[in-house]
Design a protein around this motif. Structure first.
Motif, PDB file in Angstrom:
ATOM      1  N   LYS A  40      38.523  47.717  38.214  1.00  0.00           N
ATOM      2  CA  LYS A  40      38.145  46.429  37.643  1.00  0.00           C
ATOM      3  C   LYS A  40      36.830  45.939  38.247  1.00  0.00           C
ATOM      4  CE  LYS A  40      41.916  44.188  39.156  1.00  0.00           C
ATOM      5  NZ  LYS A  40      42.522  45.132  40.134  1.00  0.00           N
ATOM      6  N   HIS A  72      49.614  43.408  47.469  1.00  0.00           N
ATOM      7  CA  HIS A  72      48.169  43.129  47.411  1.00  0.00           C
ATOM      8  C   HIS A  72      48.033  41.624  47.581  1.00  0.00           C
ATOM      9  CE1 HIS A  72      43.973  43.032  46.079  1.00  0.00           C
ATOM     10  NE2 HIS A  72      44.324  42.029  45.301  1.00  0.00           N
ATOM     11  N   SER A 126      41.598  39.087  47.457  1.00  0.00           N
ATOM     12  CA  SER A 126      40.319  39.777  47.425  1.00  0.00           C
ATOM     13  C   SER A 126      39.323  39.039  48.311  1.00  0.00           C
ATOM     14  CB  SER A 126      39.843  39.779  45.969  1.00  0.00           C
ATOM     15  OG  SER A 126      38.795  40.673  45.767  1.00  0.00           O
ATOM     16  N   GLY A 161      41.112  44.562  48.611  1.00  0.00           N
ATOM     17  CA  GLY A 161      40.765  43.214  49.051  1.00  0.00           C
ATOM     18  C   GLY A 161      39.857  43.080  50.246  1.00  0.00           C
ATOM     19  N   GLU A 201      43.781  50.246  47.421  1.00  0.00           N
ATOM     20  CA  GLU A 201      43.097  49.981  46.140  1.00  0.00           C
ATOM     21  C   GLU A 201      41.821  49.180  46.348  1.00  0.00           C
ATOM     22  OE1 GLU A 201      46.078  47.648  44.175  1.00  0.00           O
ATOM     23  OE2 GLU A 201      47.358  49.361  43.728  1.00  0.00           O
ATOM     24  N   GLY A 255      38.168  47.843  45.698  1.00  0.00           N
ATOM     25  CA  GLY A 255      37.210  47.800  44.589  1.00  0.00           C
ATOM     26  C   GLY A 255      35.879  47.304  45.109  1.00  0.00           C
ATOM     27  N   ARG A 256      35.886  46.051  45.567  1.00  0.00           N
ATOM     28  CA  ARG A 256      34.655  45.384  45.976  1.00  0.00           C
ATOM     29  C   ARG A 256      33.928  46.130  47.098  1.00  0.00           C
ATOM     30  NH1 ARG A 256      34.048  39.742  45.491  1.00  0.00           N
ATOM     31  NH2 ARG A 256      36.305  39.544  45.484  1.00  0.00           N
ATOM     32  N   ARG A 268      29.745  35.102  39.050  1.00  0.00           N
ATOM     33  CA  ARG A 268      30.392  34.772  40.327  1.00  0.00           C
ATOM     34  C   ARG A 268      29.926  33.439  40.941  1.00  0.00           C
ATOM     35  NH1 ARG A 268      30.520  37.216  44.397  1.00  0.00           N
ATOM     36  NH2 ARG A 268      32.735  36.989  44.753  1.00  0.00           N
ATOM     37  N   TYR A 309      33.037  30.983  41.171  1.00  0.00           N
ATOM     38  CA  TYR A 309      33.676  30.849  42.492  1.00  0.00           C
ATOM     39  C   TYR A 309      32.778  30.136  43.495  1.00  0.00           C
ATOM     40  CZ  TYR A 309      35.858  35.021  40.407  1.00  0.00           C
ATOM     41  OH  TYR A 309      36.440  35.915  39.557  1.00  0.00           O
ATOM     42  N   TYR A 347      32.304  43.258  40.244  1.00  0.00           N
ATOM     43  CA  TYR A 347      32.581  42.022  39.501  1.00  0.00           C
ATOM     44  C   TYR A 347      31.292  41.389  38.978  1.00  0.00           C
ATOM     45  CZ  TYR A 347      36.939  42.906  41.939  1.00  0.00           C
ATOM     46  OH  TYR A 347      38.074  43.525  42.432  1.00  0.00           O
TER      47      TYR A 347
HETATM   48  N1  LLP Z   1      44.415  45.746  43.605  1.00  0.00           N
HETATM   49  C1  LLP Z   1      44.831  44.708  42.867  1.00  0.00           C
HETATM   50  C2  LLP Z   1      46.223  44.665  42.422  1.00  0.00           C
HETATM   51  C3  LLP Z   1      43.930  43.679  42.532  1.00  0.00           C
HETATM   52  O1  LLP Z   1      44.346  42.648  41.808  1.00  0.00           O
HETATM   53  C4  LLP Z   1      42.589  43.752  42.981  1.00  0.00           C
HETATM   54  C5  LLP Z   1      41.623  42.713  42.642  1.00  0.00           C
HETATM   55  C6  LLP Z   1      42.206  44.860  43.750  1.00  0.00           C
HETATM   56  C7  LLP Z   1      43.147  45.841  44.045  1.00  0.00           C
HETATM   57  C8  LLP Z   1      40.809  45.053  44.251  1.00  0.00           C
HETATM   58  O2  LLP Z   1      40.414  44.059  45.141  1.00  0.00           O
HETATM   59  P1  LLP Z   1      39.005  44.212  45.886  1.00  0.00           P
HETATM   60  O3  LLP Z   1      39.121  45.368  46.836  1.00  0.00           O
HETATM   61  O4  LLP Z   1      37.975  44.453  44.863  1.00  0.00           O
HETATM   62  O5  LLP Z   1      38.840  42.918  46.580  1.00  0.00           O
HETATM   63  N2  LLP Z   1      36.433  38.608  40.178  1.00  0.00           N
HETATM   64  C9  LLP Z   1      36.673  38.256  41.567  1.00  0.00           C
HETATM   65  C10 LLP Z   1      37.585  39.237  42.257  1.00  0.00           C
HETATM   66  C11 LLP Z   1      38.923  39.413  41.573  1.00  0.00           C
HETATM   67  C12 LLP Z   1      39.815  40.404  42.242  1.00  0.00           C
HETATM   68  C13 LLP Z   1      41.015  40.701  41.407  1.00  0.00           C
HETATM   69  N3  LLP Z   1      41.900  41.687  41.923  1.00  0.00           N
HETATM   70  C14 LLP Z   1      35.316  38.136  42.278  1.00  0.00           C
HETATM   71  O6  LLP Z   1      34.294  38.315  41.639  1.00  0.00           O
HETATM   72  O7  LLP Z   1      35.282  37.810  43.464  1.00  0.00           O
END
Ligand code: LLP
Length: 433
Positions: free
Chosen positions: A72, A211, A214, A251, A287, A289-290, A326, A330, A387
């Protein structure tokens, strides 16, 4: 020690560095890309994407694990292809993401399916195409998944996402691990829900999922959550469940404001994972992403005008909130830098940096110190690889902007700017008009 590491990180976190005063993406001068594709555009560094993935590999070294990139954050086919080539799994949250992952060559056995609202159709898609596991988020979902699997003559591998009720200490819109959030089932009810899952004919319970949010900038909330998951693992095993996999979510935060933030490193995170759940004999999934995509991307934009307002100067760019939502959504901070470095000694003036969209919310930053800039000059938003493009829209009928991937001294457009004809022709006028 910590300070030295932080310094190293600040210097080496990505591959967007100035050379002879000009910002480069790996070995390519950013102005060269701008001249070729026009502004605004997203620009990603393959070396940085690869490096960030490897940081997690190193962090979990010694534990059986699979890093499931949360697509995502950035789901471009080229980015997924890089991840697939490195051996990553993928975390998907929709049938569209599942299809994109498969199209980029990610095998089904490396795809985990998360999300609170999976439909029967999405379940069928993943069960027929291959899936590592569903991270189930509610009892109605669990029952439907069982029915769908039975109708297809298969059993769906599942973890259940538990909500550990910890405060992730992040922005309220991206915290997910408190009891008031819509995600997962309360951890206090987990034993009961696992008992039902185990009794459903179409499910095979394989593990636990958690989870908590983030852009986490502290390890303590994770540590609290993972200790609860470790206790739950032991309890569920006592109840007779074969808990062999723990999906620990994503996250981990990134330093959006380089001068002023130092989130934990993947290595510290990995040590904490080993400390909290490392002795359970489970395969670990994460998991992120960011952290993989965020600092691997720039948003490059040109100055349209410099406008002197009353008591403040506005730098009006050709990028807007529809390209990078963003800051508006946010209140997020992105470092914004001139692509051509100001000569030493030039005085910096505070500027409000805004886009052309007709909303006051189309403001990227207020009072940022910038060197004098003029129409046509380029600026780059850092930390825009996650994002960014995926959350863009065509608001104000502004075409989605191109994405470019850089690899050493090459670059390629990995998503082209659509033409206005393409955009307009997506609408259809009913016959009665
Ligand atoms: N796993 C699950 C179940 C999630 O819901 C998410 C993010 C991740 C992994 C990945 O998280 P990361 O490692 O990327 O933090 N649009 C927002 C962030 C939304 C995150 C949603 N879920 C932003 O621009 O800050």
């Amino acid at each position: 020690m910590r300070t030295l590491r932080n310094l190293l990180r600040a210097a080496g976190m990505d591959h967007f560095l100035y050379r002879d005063g000009i910002l480069h993406a790996e070995d390519v001068p950013v102005p060269e890309i701008a001249a070729s594709v026009g502004t605004p555009f997203y620009c990603y560094s393959q070396a940085t994407l690869t490096r960030h993935y490897r940081l997690f590999e190193e962090a979990l070294d010694g534990l059986p694990h699979l890093i499931c990139y949360a697509m995502k954050a950035n789901s471009n086919q080229a980015v997924l292809k890089i991840m697939a080539g490195l051996g990553a799994g993928v975390d998907v949250v929709s049938g569209g993401e599942y299809r994109r992952a498969v199209a980029a060559g990610v095998p089904g056995e490396r795809i985990v399916f998360s999300g609170v609202g999976k439909t029967g159709e999405e379940m069928r898609l993943a069960l027929s195409g291959g899936i590592r596991q569903f991270n189930v988020e509610s009892e109605p979902e669990m029952r439907l998944l069982s029915e769908v699997a039975v109708s297809m003559g298969v059993r769906a591998p599942v973890t259940i996402r538990v909500n550990p009720d910890v405060d992730a200490k992040t922005h309220e819109k991206i915290a997910t691990g408190k009891s008031e959030n819509k995600f997962g089932i309360p951890i206090a009810r987990a034993r009961e829900v696992y008992a039902e899952a185990a009794a459903l004919p179409g499910l095979e319970v394989v593990g636990i999922d958690v989870h908590i949010g983030s852009q986490l900038i502290q390890l303590e909330p994770y540590e609290q959550a993972y200790r609860k998951v470790a206790d739950l693992t032991r309890a569920l095993r006592e109840d007779g469940h074969d808990i062999r996999r723990l999906d620990l979510g994503g996250g981990l935060g990134i330093p959006y404001e380089r001068s002023n933030s130092a989130p934990p490193l993947p290595l510290d995170y990995g040590a904490m994972v080993k400390r909290t759940v490392g002795d359970l004999g489970c395969e670990i999934e994460i998991e992120p992403g960011r952290l993989i995509a965020g600092n691997a991307g720039l948003l490059v934009s040109s100055v349209i005008y410099l406008k002197h307002g009353e008591g403040r100067d506005f730098l009006i760019l050709d990028a807007a909130m529809n390209d990078l939502i963003r800051p508006a959504m946010y209140g997020a901070w992105h470092d914004i830098v001139p692509v051509v470095e100001a000569p030493a000694g030039v005085e910096l003036g505070p500027c409000d940096i805004v886009g052309p969209v007709c909303e006051s919310g189309d403001t990227f930053a207020r009072g940022r110190p910038l060197p004098p800039l003029a129409t046509g000059d380029l600026v780059a938003f850092r930390s825009a690889g996650a994002y960014g493009a995926v959350m863009a829209s065509e608001y104000n009928s502004r075409p989605l902007i191109p994405e470019v991937l850089v690899h050493e001294h090459h670059f390629a457009v990995i998503r082209a700017r659509p033409s206005y004809e393409e955009i307009i022709s997506r609408d259809t006028i009913p016959e009665w008009l």
